[in-house]
Motif scaffolding. Structure first.
Motif, mmCIF file in Angstrom:
data_model
loop_
_atom_site.group_PDB
_atom_site.id
_atom_site.type_symbol
_atom_site.label_atom_id
_atom_site.label_comp_id
_atom_site.label_asym_id
_atom_site.label_seq_id
_atom_site.Cartn_x
_atom_site.Cartn_y
_atom_site.Cartn_z
ATOM 1 N N GLU A 8 0.911 -1.261 -0.500
ATOM 2 C CA GLU A 8 -0.022 -0.052 0.157
ATOM 3 C C GLU A 8 0.760 1.324 0.021
ATOM 4 N N ARG A 70 -4.654 10.652 3.364
ATOM 5 C CA ARG A 70 -3.106 10.114 4.145
ATOM 6 C C ARG A 70 -2.252 11.139 3.832
ATOM 7 N N SER A 91 -6.451 9.252 -0.339
ATOM 8 C CA SER A 91 -6.610 8.267 0.645
ATOM 9 C C SER A 91 -7.219 6.648 0.409
ATOM 10 N N THR A 92 -7.066 6.018 1.871
ATOM 11 C CA THR A 92 -7.178 4.526 1.575
ATOM 12 C C THR A 92 -8.597 4.178 1.680
ATOM 13 N N VAL A 152 -5.563 -1.444 -4.489
ATOM 14 C CA VAL A 152 -4.023 -1.556 -4.176
ATOM 15 C C VAL A 152 -3.962 -3.276 -4.506
ATOM 16 N N ARG A 157 -9.019 -2.986 -0.936
ATOM 17 C CA ARG A 157 -9.043 -1.575 -0.926
ATOM 18 C C ARG A 157 -8.413 -0.822 -2.248
ATOM 19 N N LEU A 159 -6.890 2.576 -3.497
ATOM 20 C CA LEU A 159 -5.845 4.137 -3.409
ATOM 21 C C LEU A 159 -6.798 5.377 -4.124
ATOM 22 N N TRP A 187 3.605 1.839 -6.723
ATOM 23 C CA TRP A 187 3.773 1.153 -5.204
ATOM 24 C C TRP A 187 4.481 0.886 -5.605
ATOM 25 N N SER A 194 6.035 6.363 1.780
ATOM 26 C CA SER A 194 5.036 6.084 1.317
ATOM 27 C C SER A 194 4.699 7.759 0.899
#
Length: 197
Positions: A8, A70, A91-92, A152, A157, A159, A187, A194
């Protein structure tokens, strides 16, 4: 990678003139303070306005964090002396079912939004563009919105990249910039990187 091996972590490149605010509670205030200091450098006779700007940015960052944000990127650049107002919230978002993105695409298409699928280096993405009237009244600028849902890998999930700009005359050009930013998404398997710009 995270300790559980989830890919992630991401890398995203934004243009010069964009500022990143890490929405982690431990970093959020410091990032906002640094942005305010940069924007108000050399302006010492408006402490109240500076404090108000900081409070507004903190409020906006806290709201973004509450919806799973995030990182919040803000354009602080100018064009011919005019501020280029634009933002990106990363955001996730969990996926309840494998078909949830398909259902989202269908519902947005039925609502008359511009919906399509794009191939990004980070994988296939659902792309939606639309215009949103201001809740503050008809005399306020319309916001151009661009969302990209990027699954992801090997995780239930996505992104979510949410681009926004109220600059209607420059909307098409800024959407081109937004698409270019999305095209830099990768990724990363490198711990601690991150959202690296």
């Amino acid at each position: 990678m995270t300790p559980g091996g989830s890919p992630e972590r991401y890398e995203l490149v934004v243009p010069d003139g964009w500022w990143a605010i890490d929405l982690d509670p431990g970093r959020r205030e410091a990032n906002v303070a640094a942005l305010v200091e940069q924007q108000w450098r050399g302006i010492d006779d408006a402490p109240l306005l500076k404090a108000q700007a900081r409070e507004e940015l903190v409020r906006r960052a806290e709201e973004a964090a509450r919806v799973g944000g995030r990182q919040l990127f803000l354009s602080v650049g100018t064009l011919a002396g005019v501020p280029l107002s634009a933002s990106l919230l990363v955001s996730t978002v969990p996926l309840a079912t494998p078909g949830e993105l398909t259902e989202l695409a269908e519902s947005r298409r039925e609502a008359g939004l511009d919906v399509g699928h794009v191939a990004l280096p980070a994988g296939p993405a659902l792309r939606t563009r639309w215009r949103e009237a201001s809740v503050e009244g008809p005399d306020q600028p319309t916001t151009t919105c661009l969302d990209l849902h990027v699954p992801v890998p090997s995780e239930p999930r996505v992104l979510l990249l949410q681009f926004r700009t109220p600059m209607e005359p420059l909307a098409d050009a800024l959407v081109d910039v937004f698409d270019a930013i999305a095209g830099t998404l990768r990724w990363s398997s490198v711990p601690g990187r991150s959202g690296r710009r």
